[in-house]
Design an enzyme around this catalytic site. Structure first.
Site, PDB file in Angstrom:
ATOM      1  N   LYS A  87       0.908  -1.215   0.053  1.00 24.62           N
ATOM      2  CA  LYS A  87      -0.052   0.254  -0.155  1.00 24.62           C
ATOM      3  C   LYS A  87       0.831   1.220   0.022  1.00 24.62           C
ATOM      4  O   LYS A  87       1.856   1.264   0.828  1.00 24.62           O
ATOM      5  CB  LYS A  87      -0.948  -0.167   1.304  1.00 24.62           C
ATOM      6  CG  LYS A  87      -1.914   1.074   1.316  1.00 24.62           C
ATOM      7  CD  LYS A  87      -2.856   0.868   2.444  1.00 24.62           C
ATOM      8  CE  LYS A  87      -3.812   1.896   2.543  1.00 24.62           C
ATOM      9  NZ  LYS A  87      -4.737   1.838   3.861  1.00 24.62           N
ATOM     10  N   SER A 136      -9.140   2.233   2.829  1.00 21.72           N
ATOM     11  CA  SER A 136      -8.277   2.917   1.985  1.00 21.72           C
ATOM     12  C   SER A 136      -7.442   2.133   1.229  1.00 21.72           C
ATOM     13  O   SER A 136      -6.743   2.321   0.218  1.00 21.72           O
ATOM     14  CB  SER A 136      -7.404   3.955   2.754  1.00 21.72           C
ATOM     15  OG  SER A 136      -6.831   3.394   4.014  1.00 21.72           O
ATOM     16  N   SER A 184     -10.062  -0.118   6.884  1.00 20.09           N
ATOM     17  CA  SER A 184      -9.358   0.168   5.851  1.00 20.09           C
ATOM     18  C   SER A 184      -8.896  -1.345   5.311  1.00 20.09           C
ATOM     19  O   SER A 184      -8.151  -1.120   4.124  1.00 20.09           O
ATOM     20  CB  SER A 184      -8.314   1.142   5.718  1.00 20.09           C
ATOM     21  OG  SER A 184      -8.927   2.623   5.974  1.00 20.09           O
TER      22      SER A 184
END
Lengths: 465, 465
Positions: free
Chosen positions: A86, A155, A179
């Protein structure tokens, strides 16, 4: 390109089961990587999971891994494992842009503690996956691999979508509110949100509820990624870190599960409610006892505290982020979304006492959770409030959609409780994945992993059209 | 330029007592600032407390404050207070170089949460004070204001020396092991190391024991700085933050104090031991009961846990810093000291289990401390192992001195216990300041401040030549 999702037939990409072929020389990590790169070439134009790829670096790492298997000396159980990171986490060989234009071209050339550990274990760090802006709710370009008109969740949008589209077997996500678990559930992945502090965040300390965790196509790969990182870089500053065995715990059948409704129950669509009730019936049919709030005052008490989780976490996290975001807005405000600015404005209207009150609420919820510790083996609930919502993009001149990456309403409880949870891809609603999660007491990460493995292996998934 | 230190006659610079003259117009914050700037011009060539000064910005802020007092509308109890900021904390108008050549010219133009709060309260942020490299033990150029051949202590070297030399009434320091209390004690300041998490560290989360805290010439100014920051920016992420009244708590006499030896007792020089025993006699003469380890098994138990504090904290902090320092060394190793590299090498030889064991030791010590909570009002011990040591500088070709800024052996206990403590300038040994500290249970910051105020007001200091 997208597929109608059926959990009975969908084949996620897996890694652990390929290791024997690497050891006997019939296959190699390099050829495994090439398969991933082919899938990326095919799916990425639609899915848009990646901010940046490092194909050359990945090939070099996969070749080195191939050589280690030839020599009979792999570095770990995940040597040669392709993994994506990420884009909130720093990587020495790729930029770190955090889904925010203010960080365009930002290239600190540091490895985050988890990334460092992955490389030490021989994993192949393949690319940086899209995050919602600064880990918040302003979405990136990624689409849901099972329907490009829908969000992959956020996210950890790109990490969830990369695994779901079989681009890689594993990816690292992060969660503050919801997330990791929410995007994983929208995308049909398994994923672990560890006990708070389980995996060292390195320099990126972020907020008091942020965690790193793996998305994967199977429980075995999920666990190996988590424990190989934890073995090398330990837990967060001041935390004991992830506990558990160095290979994925064997499947274990829970005797008793607490069914948690959470605040999400009230907003669940009818089909998803039917799907979850069907899943609970399948669990009972397998001989598992289910406990519900109506029968147990302590479960009712916990439900009453976690029903406030969205509000409590919605006060805690923006307050904790406000210095970083205020400084960023002061310096480069034109590159920060209106959505992030609205969150900042809310945080700046709070007082230290507002924050203190939220922390006390969180501690009270944690005590209520500890109090149900020996009522049952674990708790189960949905991982998301139904299938991933449609996301057509913001419309100029219209109010901003409040949750374009979906609602974390089923995730804020485990985040607030610091509790480990594993999401399992056990439902399909309207052709889209919907996950269920199993949640334990702090430090029961391995135990939840063992239960998840058993449930995924033994319980029939539920489809509702 | 330096003075022989006598705590009976030394007049520290104070601020709170000037506020009435600002309100009645007989004096102004601008003229107070000019007095500070004159002292800086006079003392700075020898003391070397500052990395950078912002005289223009300070004058502008002081003029604005002057106008507010004229209007009868000061922003807070510290409106117009000149304050200096340890150069680990970011300031929007000055570079942040952290005592490390690798950060030369670093200018992120952000305000740390504490700095932001100080400006909101009307304080005059005057300059950045020298820190030992990266808050570690490799010293900067600052000298002790009472003897330039001696260290001012570290890592808050410049903050301690700026207050001691009357350049400013207050300065912000930070402590992980002993970096507020030790330099304050070597320099004759009062200072507060708050309960862990008491003052928001903003983006700079650093380690699990790091705290911000004020150095000051008097208890009143110390408290006002701490509480005015806490009112605006609250505590650390996940912490309840500093509790207490908005004006300095009234002096309060403790009935009973626990005398703690700590690991420092064994290495204390004879004169400092005589001085401290003399101070204890003065406390008893004032009617305060002293409890010692020989009479109370729980005190003995606590002593046994805190005797390990140097080793425990010496494992925890370098481990927590290792990602930041490894990344820095990888990028700019030629600008990092050998002393910091040696600490990094030690940390990188540790395993996550070594760290976990240290965390468990720390938790055990905290339980031992909680167990003595109602034995007495507070604990008292020295703040430093005698006067500031001589520091002639590293000698090329010789092994590095292990603790050039002095030993934190009397400070690691309160750091490890997350306990609030206040150092009081009550002793002079060989013409140099030596401090004594009072330590309470977590969140008793205001109570310790009240005790410190009483002890400083009522107890005769002790001089040993």
């Amino acid at each position: 390109m997208s597929e109608h999702y059926d959990p009975r037939t969908f084949q996620a990409l897996t890694f652990h089961d390929k290791v024997p072929s690497f050891l006997d020389g019939s296959d190699t990590p390099r050829s495994y990587l090439e398969q991933c790169l082919e899938t990326i070439a095919e799916r990425e134009p639609e899915v848009k999971a990646y901010v940046v790829l490092n194909e050359d670096g990945a090939r070099e790492a996969a070749d080195a891994s191939t050589q280690r298997y030839k020599d009979g000396k792999p570095l770990s159980t995940i040597d040669g494992l392709p993994i994506s990171i990420k884009d909130l986490l720093e990587t020495k060989d790729m930029p770190t842009q955090m889904g925010c234009e203010a960080y365009a071209g930002n290239f600190p050339t540091n490895d985050n503690a988890a990334v460092w550990a992955l490389r030490e274990a021989g994993a192949v760090v393949l690319g940086k996956t899209v995050t919602a802006e600064l880990g918040g709710s302003h979405p990136g370009p990624t689409t849901n691999p099972f329907d490009p008109s829908r969000t992959p969740g956020g996210s950890s949008s790109g990490s969830a979508a990369a695994v779901a589209s079989r681009m890689v077997p594993t990816a690292i996500g992060t969660q503050v509110g919801g997330s990791i678990i929410r995007p994983a559930a929208f995308c049909g992945n398994v994923a672990l949100k560890p006990t708070q502090g389980g995996i060292n965040r390195g320099e990126r300390q972020a907020t008091s509820m942020s965690t790193h965790g793996p998305h994967a196509g199977c429980v075995e790969d999920m666990w190996q990624v988590a424990i190989e990182i934890a073995k090398r870089s330990g837990g967060d500053r001041g935390a004991l870190g992830l506990f558990g065995p160095m290979t994925a715990p064997a499947a274990a059948k829970p005797d008793t599960l607490i069914v948690l409704e959470t605040a999400g129950w009230a907003m669940l669509d009818d089909k998803s409610k039917i799907a979850f009730e069907g899943l609970l019936e399948n669990l009972q049919r397998a001989g598992i006892t289910l406990l519900r709030r109506v029968d147990y005052p302590l479960i009712e008490k916990l439900e009453q505290t976690i029903v406030e989780a969205p509000a409590i976490t919605g006060n805690i996290t923006p307050w904790e982020n406000r210095w970083a975001q205020r400084n960023l807005v002061n310096l480069k405000g034109e590159f920060v979304s209106e959505r992030a600015k609205a969150t900042l404005a809310k945080a700046e209207a709070m007082t230290p006492d507002d924050y203190r009150a939220a922390i006390l609420d969180r501690e009270a919820a944690q005590r209520a959770h500890a109090a149900i510790g020996n009522l049952a083996d674990a708790a189960i609930t949905l991982s998301c409030p139904g299938p991933a919502p449609l996301w057509p993009g913001d419309i100029q001149g219209q109010p901003l959609a409040p949750r374009p990456t979906g609602d974390a309403i089923f995730n804020t409880p485990s985040s607030m409780l610091f509790a480990p949870c594993v999401t399992m891809p056990l439902m399909s609603v309207g052709g889209m994945p919907v996950g269920a999660q199993i949640m334990g007491q702090q430090h029961e990460d391995a135990r939840m992993t063992a239960f998840a493995r058993w449930i995924i292996d033994e319980i029939d998934p539920v489809l509702v059209d």
